[in-house]
Design an enzyme around this catalytic site. Structure first.
Site, short mmCIF file in Angstrom:
data_model
loop_
_atom_site.label_atom_id
_atom_site.label_comp_id
_atom_site.label_asym_id
_atom_site.label_seq_id
_atom_site.Cartn_x
_atom_site.Cartn_y
_atom_site.Cartn_z
N GLU A 19 25.32 33.96 29.51
CA GLU A 19 25.91 33.02 30.22
C GLU A 19 25.13 32.22 30.92
O GLU A 19 23.60 33.11 31.47
CB GLU A 19 26.70 33.94 31.66
CG GLU A 19 26.98 33.18 32.91
CD GLU A 19 27.94 33.88 34.27
OE1 GLU A 19 28.47 35.02 33.72
OE2 GLU A 19 27.25 33.83 34.95
N TYR A 51 32.04 28.26 36.38
CA TYR A 51 32.52 26.59 36.69
C TYR A 51 32.69 27.36 38.49
O TYR A 51 33.28 28.62 38.62
CB TYR A 51 34.07 26.96 36.66
CG TYR A 51 34.87 25.84 36.66
CD1 TYR A 51 34.54 24.85 36.04
CD2 TYR A 51 35.87 25.78 37.90
CE1 TYR A 51 35.70 23.42 36.82
CE2 TYR A 51 36.73 24.82 38.51
CZ TYR A 51 35.80 23.89 37.30
OH TYR A 51 36.96 22.30 38.12
N ALA A 53 33.91 27.34 41.96
CA ALA A 53 35.54 27.27 42.85
C ALA A 53 35.46 26.28 43.36
O ALA A 53 34.92 25.23 44.02
CB ALA A 53 35.86 29.04 43.42
N HIS A 177 36.42 45.17 44.15
CA HIS A 177 36.44 44.00 44.64
C HIS A 177 35.44 44.37 45.79
O HIS A 177 36.43 45.09 46.09
CB HIS A 177 37.44 43.29 43.83
CG HIS A 177 37.64 41.95 44.13
ND1 HIS A 177 37.15 40.75 45.10
CD2 HIS A 177 37.01 40.41 42.80
CE1 HIS A 177 37.08 39.93 45.62
NE2 HIS A 177 37.14 39.41 44.34
P1 FAD Z 1 41.63 38.46 40.35
O1 FAD Z 1 41.36 39.17 39.45
O2 FAD Z 1 42.51 37.42 40.83
O3 FAD Z 1 41.28 39.59 42.03
C1 FAD Z 1 39.98 39.96 42.06
C2 FAD Z 1 40.51 40.62 43.18
O4 FAD Z 1 40.94 40.49 44.23
C3 FAD Z 1 41.54 42.42 42.72
O5 FAD Z 1 40.57 43.35 42.18
C4 FAD Z 1 42.81 42.16 43.56
O6 FAD Z 1 41.44 43.95 44.05
C5 FAD Z 1 41.73 41.04 45.49
N1 FAD Z 1 42.80 40.69 44.88
C6 FAD Z 1 43.56 39.88 44.39
N2 FAD Z 1 44.56 39.17 44.63
C7 FAD Z 1 45.07 39.70 45.72
C8 FAD Z 1 45.80 39.16 46.55
N3 FAD Z 1 47.29 38.21 46.59
N4 FAD Z 1 45.74 39.79 47.88
C9 FAD Z 1 44.48 40.61 48.22
N5 FAD Z 1 43.68 41.19 46.79
C10 FAD Z 1 43.58 40.24 46.36
N6 FAD Z 1 33.75 32.51 40.30
C11 FAD Z 1 33.24 31.14 39.74
O7 FAD Z 1 33.50 30.56 41.60
N7 FAD Z 1 33.05 31.32 39.29
C12 FAD Z 1 32.20 31.18 37.83
O8 FAD Z 1 32.05 31.00 37.21
C13 FAD Z 1 32.57 32.79 38.44
N8 FAD Z 1 31.99 33.72 36.93
C14 FAD Z 1 32.08 35.03 36.74
C15 FAD Z 1 31.80 35.78 35.23
C16 FAD Z 1 31.76 37.12 35.57
C17 FAD Z 1 31.71 38.27 34.93
C18 FAD Z 1 32.47 37.52 37.40
C19 FAD Z 1 32.86 38.75 37.19
C20 FAD Z 1 32.56 37.44 38.00
C21 FAD Z 1 32.45 35.76 38.11
N9 FAD Z 1 32.96 35.05 39.31
C22 FAD Z 1 33.05 33.23 39.48
C23 FAD Z 1 33.51 35.43 40.49
C24 FAD Z 1 35.37 35.39 40.71
O9 FAD Z 1 36.15 34.80 40.58
C25 FAD Z 1 35.17 36.68 42.11
O10 FAD Z 1 34.91 37.39 41.72
C26 FAD Z 1 37.40 36.39 42.70
O11 FAD Z 1 36.82 36.67 43.83
C27 FAD Z 1 37.20 37.51 41.90
O12 FAD Z 1 37.74 36.98 40.54
P2 FAD Z 1 38.85 37.39 39.83
O13 FAD Z 1 38.75 36.60 38.41
O14 FAD Z 1 38.68 38.45 39.48
O15 FAD Z 1 40.03 37.66 40.64
#
Ligand code: FAD
Length: 325
Positions: A19, A51, A53, A177
């Site tokens: 990455e 990327y 947010a 998370h």
């Molecule tokens: P989701 O899968 O939508 O949710 C994550 C967690 O949030 C769920 O497990 C759940 O517990 C909780 N949740 C979801 N929806 C709700 C809801 N409606 N109400 C309450 N709780 C909820 N961030 C960036 O900005 N740019 C990047 O490039 C980036 N790369 C990443 C790469 C990896 C490998 C990882 C692990 C994380 C990365 N992140 C990045 C961070 C990520 O965007 C954050 O962790 C974000 O908070 C959650 O994203 P997600 O896709 O897991 O969300």
């Protein structure tokens, strides 16, 4: 073979990937291009590009992905976030990446701006990464539902076959998370992403092989079938310790933290971090991980040293091997 197929099938070699993040200045862009060339020589399965947010265009991230496509043979994988975007805006963003030839994504929700709460309207139309997975799947289906393939023995003839599907990775969290409201919520979220069409997952960083292996067991028991690729970050300086805490909210293991803080020499600090990450990589692979995904921090020496010390073969010939400095 798709990335997910590659991770699913046992192979004599261990797939690995890196990455990187988009550079901010002209000087760091030149340096990153040199780094990408060195990383590409090792033969990674893909290189992913983070990327920011809240972005509304591919921007600097897409420039790096385009560079990877044009100048290396490595599959570029685009992180995409949906927080703060409208449904139409997110669809336009996906089209921009598809138009640039990107076929592999990591669909993420992204972190809300500081102080924002669930339900705040400016968080955007898509509430979770699962919805972004669905949207990527829908947008790609619009344009590449079918393709033409030749017919053996009939020169010039073609048949209609399903179009090439994009690869959609998602994030997984061995420690849960930080926003989860109950202990299983992050596994339910992963199941939802799988149901939406995710093809594999990449984990948040962790520091004990058992944390990853037990998490995978819990996921399998809950019905998660997609490959779960362990994300490993070499922690090679006290500054990076602070970054880990900021990213994950988790403390680094005391032995690693103390060793880094009492060691004044940056080269020795780096060797300590490499050794720890290499041991972790070797242990998760021995425990059945389908490969390793390494956070490269836009530099090649450390991650290549981790692979070498973990005994994971790369395409770099012995004479070219990196030295641990
Ligand atoms: P989701 O899968 O939508 O949710 C994550 C967690 O949030 C769920 O497990 C759940 O517990 C909780 N949740 C979801 N929806 C709700 C809801 N409606 N109400 C309450 N709780 C909820 N961030 C960036 O900005 N740019 C990047 O490039 C980036 N790369 C990443 C790469 C990896 C490998 C990882 C692990 C994380 C990365 N992140 C990045 C961070 C990520 O965007 C954050 O962790 C974000 O908070 C959650 O994203 P997600 O896709 O897991 O969300």
């Amino acid at each position: 073979m798709t990335l997910a197929d590659d991770l699913r099938h046992a192979s004599p070699t261990v797939p690995f990937s890196f990455e990187v993040y988009p550079p901010r200045t002209a000087a760091s862009t030149t340096a990153l291009h040199a780094t990408l060339a060195r990383l590409a020589e090792a033969g990674p399965r893909f290189i992913s590009v983070t990327y920011g947010a809240g972005g509304s265009s591919g921007g600097r991230s897409l420039e790096v992905l385009r560079h990877l496509r044009a100048h290396t043979g490595v599959e570029p994988l685009a992180h995409l976030t949906c927080v703060g975007n409208t449904y139409a805006g997110a669809a336009a963003l996906i089209r921009e990446f598809l138009d640039a030839g990107i076929r592999s994504f990591l669909a993420l929700r992204g972190d809300p701006p500081a102080g924002a709460r669930e339900g705040d309207p400016f968080l955007g139309d898509l509430e979770s990464a699962a919805q972004l997975v669905q949207l990527i799947d829908r947008v790609q289906a619009e344009r590449a539902a079918y393709a033409e393939a030749g017919i053996r023995g009939l020169p010039g003839a073609a048949r209609v076959v399903p179009g090439q599907r994009v690869e959609i990775a998602v994030a997984a969290f061995p420690h849960g998370h930080p926003r989860s409201r109950h202990p299983r919520q992050h596994i339910d979220a992963l199941l939802a992403k799988q149901a939406a069409g995710a093809t594999f997952a990449i984990t948040q960083l962790f520091f004990h092989a058992d944390d990853y292996l037990a998490f995978v067991d819990r996921c399998r028991a809950a019905g998660v079938r997609i490959p779960i690729l362990p994300g490993i970050m070499p922690v090679t300086s006290p500054a990076r310790l602070a970054r880990v805490l900021q990213l994950t909210g988790h403390e680094v293991p005391a032995e690693l933290s103390i060793a880094l803080q009492i060691e004044p020499d940056p080269h020795r600090q780096r060797a300590i971090g490499v050794e720890y990450a290499a041991r972790l990589a070797a242990e998760v692979v021995a425990g059945g991980a389908p490969g390793v995904h390494l956070y490269a921090f836009n530099s090649h020496e450390t991650v290549l040293a981790v692979l070498r010390e973990a005994g994971i073969p790369t395409a770099i010939r012995n004479t070219q091997k990196e030295t641990t400095r």
